[in-house]
Design an enzyme around this catalytic site. Structure first.
Site, PDB file in Angstrom:
ATOM      1  N   ILE A 101       0.842  -1.188   0.000  1.00  0.00           N
ATOM      2  CA  ILE A 101       0.000   0.000   0.000  1.00  0.00           C
ATOM      3  C   ILE A 101       0.880   1.241   0.000  1.00  0.00           C
ATOM      4  O   ILE A 101       1.975   1.236   0.563  1.00  0.00           O
ATOM      5  CB  ILE A 101      -0.977  -0.016   1.220  1.00  0.00           C
ATOM      6  CG1 ILE A 101      -1.884   1.214   1.204  1.00  0.00           C
ATOM      7  CG2 ILE A 101      -0.247  -0.179   2.540  1.00  0.00           C
ATOM      8  CD1 ILE A 101      -3.043   1.149   2.197  1.00  0.00           C
ATOM      9  N   CYS A 102       0.385   2.275  -0.662  1.00  0.00           N
ATOM     10  CA  CYS A 102       1.026   3.579  -0.705  1.00  0.00           C
ATOM     11  C   CYS A 102       2.426   3.476  -1.319  1.00  0.00           C
ATOM     12  O   CYS A 102       2.605   2.873  -2.367  1.00  0.00           O
ATOM     13  CB  CYS A 102       1.035   4.197   0.693  1.00  0.00           C
ATOM     14  SG  CYS A 102       1.355   5.977   0.720  1.00  0.00           S
ATOM     15  N   ASP A 103       3.432   4.030  -0.692  1.00  0.00           N
ATOM     16  CA  ASP A 103       4.763   4.050  -1.294  1.00  0.00           C
ATOM     17  C   ASP A 103       5.385   2.655  -1.388  1.00  0.00           C
ATOM     18  O   ASP A 103       6.329   2.453  -2.150  1.00  0.00           O
ATOM     19  CB  ASP A 103       5.685   5.000  -0.521  1.00  0.00           C
ATOM     20  CG  ASP A 103       6.649   5.738  -1.438  1.00  0.00           C
ATOM     21  OD1 ASP A 103       6.260   6.079  -2.572  1.00  0.00           O
ATOM     22  OD2 ASP A 103       7.796   5.977  -1.019  1.00  0.00           O
ATOM     23  N   ALA A 153      -2.715  -0.988  -3.209  1.00  0.00           N
ATOM     24  CA  ALA A 153      -3.649   0.100  -2.896  1.00  0.00           C
ATOM     25  C   ALA A 153      -2.887   1.411  -2.826  1.00  0.00           C
ATOM     26  O   ALA A 153      -1.703   1.438  -2.490  1.00  0.00           O
ATOM     27  CB  ALA A 153      -4.349  -0.157  -1.568  1.00  0.00           C
TER      28      ALA A 153
END
Length: 196
Positions: A101-103, A153
């Site tokens: 998720i994210c970075d 995500a």
């Protein structure tokens, strides 16, 4: 009991771990065990200032886990994060669930781990700048995407990410997963009462 391993680095995103790990415990009926992994067994501190002592370091990860989940945060662009590439390669090769998720999605793209599956991330244009990333056609502009045991995500999708992890691992019946998601997304007074 199936182990779910969460990789957390310095400045890990508290909320991204909280939703998925608590949902696994609440809905999993004791069939799953949450464990944390970092580069070493030294304590790592979250963005919110929470210190966590990892269960395993990157070299001591047991082989009998069901999923490897990379929690976003502020350290995925560091040189030291590359120490995790062998673990990620092994997870992907074995067909176990791999989540980010994210970075952490950007990190997976930077090591070529998103080239064989549909996925999402924070910014497609940024992924396209990474030499190891060759799957622009596989990018899906959604909050969370699950394909071929890879769950991704963007950074605003902690609930959607948790929902896709729960589904991919078959943690609970779909009605229970949807009820959990609706309750947290829509709120106490708006969500339909889940039928459990």
């Amino acid at each position: 009991m199936k182990k779910i391993l969460y990789i957390i680095l310095e400045q890990w995103a508290d909320w991204e771990l909280a939703y998925v790990s608590s949902a696994v415990n609440m809905l999993g009926g004791g069939a799953f065990e949450n464990k944390t992994v970092s580069l070493t067994k030294n304590a790592v501190t979250s963005i919110g200032g929470i210190r966590c002592l990892p269960d395993y370091d990157a070299q001591g990860v047991p082989s009998d886990y069901a999923a490897l989940i990379l929690i976003g945060g502020m350290s995925w662009r560091t040189e030291s994060a590359l120490q995790l590439k062998p673990l990620i390669d092994s997870c992907a090769k074995s067909g176990k669930v791999l989540g980010a998720i994210c970075d952490a999605c950007r990190f997976l793209a930077s090591v070529g781990a998103l080239n064989g599956a549909n996925h999402t991330a924070n910014d497609l244009n940024e992924l396209k700048q990474l030499p190891a990333y060759t799957n622009e056609r596989g990018f899906v502009p959604r909050q969370a995407v699950s394909d071929k045991n890879i769950v991704t995500a963007n950074g605003t999708a902690a609930l959607e990410f948790a929902q896709e992890i729960l589904r991919t691992l078959s943690v609970a019946p779909e009605a229970h997963i949807k009820g959990w998601y609706d309750f947290h997304k829509l709120g106490f007074y708006t969500a339909p009462m889940p039928k459990m």
